[in-house]
Design a protein around this motif. Sequence first.
Motif, PDB file in Angstrom:
ATOM      1  N   GLU A 134       0.741  -1.181   0.018  1.00 29.89           N
ATOM      2  CA  GLU A 134      -0.115   0.087  -0.096  1.00 29.89           C
ATOM      3  C   GLU A 134       0.932   1.088  -0.015  1.00 29.89           C
ATOM      4  O   GLU A 134       1.823   1.388   0.869  1.00 29.89           O
ATOM      5  CB  GLU A 134      -0.862  -0.149   1.484  1.00 29.89           C
ATOM      6  CG  GLU A 134      -1.679  -1.329   1.529  1.00 29.89           C
ATOM      7  CD  GLU A 134      -2.833  -1.246   0.275  1.00 29.89           C
ATOM      8  OE1 GLU A 134      -3.601  -0.223   0.178  1.00 29.89           O
ATOM      9  OE2 GLU A 134      -3.220  -2.468  -0.035  1.00 29.89           O
ATOM     10  N   PHE A 135       0.849   2.161  -0.816  1.00 34.12           N
ATOM     11  CA  PHE A 135       1.797   3.145  -1.090  1.00 34.12           C
ATOM     12  C   PHE A 135       1.188   4.379  -1.663  1.00 34.12           C
ATOM     13  O   PHE A 135       0.454   4.263  -2.754  1.00 34.12           O
ATOM     14  CB  PHE A 135       2.719   2.740  -2.285  1.00 34.12           C
ATOM     15  CG  PHE A 135       4.062   3.915  -2.291  1.00 34.12           C
ATOM     16  CD1 PHE A 135       4.881   3.961  -1.291  1.00 34.12           C
ATOM     17  CD2 PHE A 135       4.146   4.715  -3.365  1.00 34.12           C
ATOM     18  CE1 PHE A 135       6.050   4.818  -1.388  1.00 34.12           C
ATOM     19  CE2 PHE A 135       4.940   5.415  -3.387  1.00 34.12           C
ATOM     20  CZ  PHE A 135       6.146   5.677  -2.477  1.00 34.12           C
ATOM     21  N   GLN A 136       1.056   5.372  -1.067  1.00 40.06           N
ATOM     22  CA  GLN A 136       0.373   6.602  -1.409  1.00 40.06           C
ATOM     23  C   GLN A 136      -0.964   6.560  -2.008  1.00 40.06           C
ATOM     24  O   GLN A 136      -1.488   6.998  -2.949  1.00 40.06           O
ATOM     25  CB  GLN A 136       1.095   7.318  -2.364  1.00 40.06           C
ATOM     26  CG  GLN A 136       2.572   7.758  -1.995  1.00 40.06           C
ATOM     27  CD  GLN A 136       3.282   8.734  -2.937  1.00 40.06           C
ATOM     28  OE1 GLN A 136       2.937   8.983  -3.986  1.00 40.06           O
ATOM     29  NE2 GLN A 136       4.501   9.082  -2.495  1.00 40.06           N
ATOM     30  N   GLY A 137      -1.872   5.781  -0.993  1.00 38.15           N
ATOM     31  CA  GLY A 137      -3.255   5.491  -1.512  1.00 38.15           C
ATOM     32  C   GLY A 137      -3.447   4.592  -2.535  1.00 38.15           C
ATOM     33  O   GLY A 137      -4.630   4.282  -2.909  1.00 38.15           O
ATOM     34  N   GLY A 172      -5.448   2.301  -8.116  1.00 41.41           N
ATOM     35  CA  GLY A 172      -4.931   3.772  -7.814  1.00 41.41           C
ATOM     36  C   GLY A 172      -4.517   4.445  -8.686  1.00 41.41           C
ATOM     37  O   GLY A 172      -4.709   4.211  -9.885  1.00 41.41           O
ATOM     38  N   ASP A 173      -3.742   5.514  -8.602  1.00 40.49           N
ATOM     39  CA  ASP A 173      -3.246   6.385  -9.403  1.00 40.49           C
ATOM     40  C   ASP A 173      -1.828   6.017  -9.965  1.00 40.49           C
ATOM     41  O   ASP A 173      -0.977   5.672  -9.037  1.00 40.49           O
ATOM     42  CB  ASP A 173      -3.157   7.861  -8.899  1.00 40.49           C
ATOM     43  CG  ASP A 173      -3.139   8.985 -10.012  1.00 40.49           C
ATOM     44  OD1 ASP A 173      -1.938   8.959 -10.551  1.00 40.49           O
ATOM     45  OD2 ASP A 173      -3.954   9.699 -10.172  1.00 40.49           O
ATOM     46  N   ALA A 176       1.419   7.149  -7.988  1.00 39.39           N
ATOM     47  CA  ALA A 176       2.002   6.417  -7.014  1.00 39.39           C
ATOM     48  C   ALA A 176       3.049   5.571  -7.512  1.00 39.39           C
ATOM     49  O   ALA A 176       4.134   5.243  -6.875  1.00 39.39           O
ATOM     50  CB  ALA A 176       0.988   5.684  -6.234  1.00 39.39           C
ATOM     51  N   ALA A 179       6.185   7.161  -8.077  1.00 40.19           N
ATOM     52  CA  ALA A 179       6.679   7.540  -7.092  1.00 40.19           C
ATOM     53  C   ALA A 179       7.528   6.562  -6.508  1.00 40.19           C
ATOM     54  O   ALA A 179       8.486   6.751  -5.673  1.00 40.19           O
ATOM     55  CB  ALA A 179       5.855   8.317  -5.829  1.00 40.19           C
ATOM     56  N   LEU A 180       6.735   5.572  -6.314  1.00 40.34           N
ATOM     57  CA  LEU A 180       7.557   4.196  -5.781  1.00 40.34           C
ATOM     58  C   LEU A 180       8.818   3.832  -6.658  1.00 40.34           C
ATOM     59  O   LEU A 180       9.602   3.585  -5.835  1.00 40.34           O
ATOM     60  CB  LEU A 180       6.419   3.100  -5.569  1.00 40.34           C
ATOM     61  CG  LEU A 180       7.049   1.589  -5.243  1.00 40.34           C
ATOM     62  CD1 LEU A 180       7.690   1.782  -3.784  1.00 40.34           C
ATOM     63  CD2 LEU A 180       6.006   0.542  -5.086  1.00 40.34           C
ATOM     64  N   GLN A 183      11.626   6.152  -5.225  1.00 37.36           N
ATOM     65  CA  GLN A 183      12.122   5.702  -4.024  1.00 37.36           C
ATOM     66  C   GLN A 183      12.877   4.632  -4.154  1.00 37.36           C
ATOM     67  O   GLN A 183      14.158   4.411  -3.566  1.00 37.36           O
ATOM     68  CB  GLN A 183      10.934   5.608  -2.862  1.00 37.36           C
ATOM     69  CG  GLN A 183      10.471   6.747  -2.514  1.00 37.36           C
ATOM     70  CD  GLN A 183       9.541   6.344  -1.262  1.00 37.36           C
ATOM     71  OE1 GLN A 183       9.657   5.303  -0.571  1.00 37.36           O
ATOM     72  NE2 GLN A 183       8.893   7.385  -0.717  1.00 37.36           N
TER      73      GLN A 183
END
Length: 208
Positions: A134-137, A172-173, A176, A179-180, A183
């Motif tokens: 689960e990451f940023q929604g 989700g979007d 995310a 963004a993952l 990281q």
Amino acid sequence: MSIEREIKLALPPDRADAADRFFTGLAGAPGRDVPLANVYFDTPSFALASAKIALRLRKTPEGWLQTLKAAGTAAGGMHRRHEWETAVAKDALEFDALASVCDDEAALAVLRAAAPTLGERFRTTFVRRLWRIEFQGARIEAAIDRGDVTARVDAHTRSDAISEIELELLQGDEAALHALTEQLSAAVPGLAPENVNKAQRGYRLCAR
């Protein structure tokens, strides 16, 4: 029909442990290993590949799956493709089952025309280590794949190693997902976008 949205990254073999630690820390649990064996089919003249279609049978611990993937896009490691998947009873294609779920008439027409001369062209065999994150929604499935692509050509076996990461957006979007990836790339140096999927690598082996 579903649209598969995933980012593929080439993983240097000596960075696999670092990627494992990253995903385990993010998920809060070790990954689950799933052995996967895949057989890809096409005609002797590669009619499916010419139509940018991939057809495979996959053996999983739970049973056999058949998957049809239509033309898609790949840029910067981000892959988008339409796909249709059904369970099958054994290691044999079931065209009626695919036709019942595939809503792409052009892809079905190519498949029906190719059906009489379809045969195995190459295989991929690898262990997929899986995490659900689960990451940023968003819900994302992270995987480390390690194994081989093999093709039998003119009585000789050709092979290519698989070492890659897949980040698939389940819900989700897409932001995310990116963004993952940022990281992950900061935590595991040496990763690179992978725009060539496993099926394309198999076809390249057949063409050498």
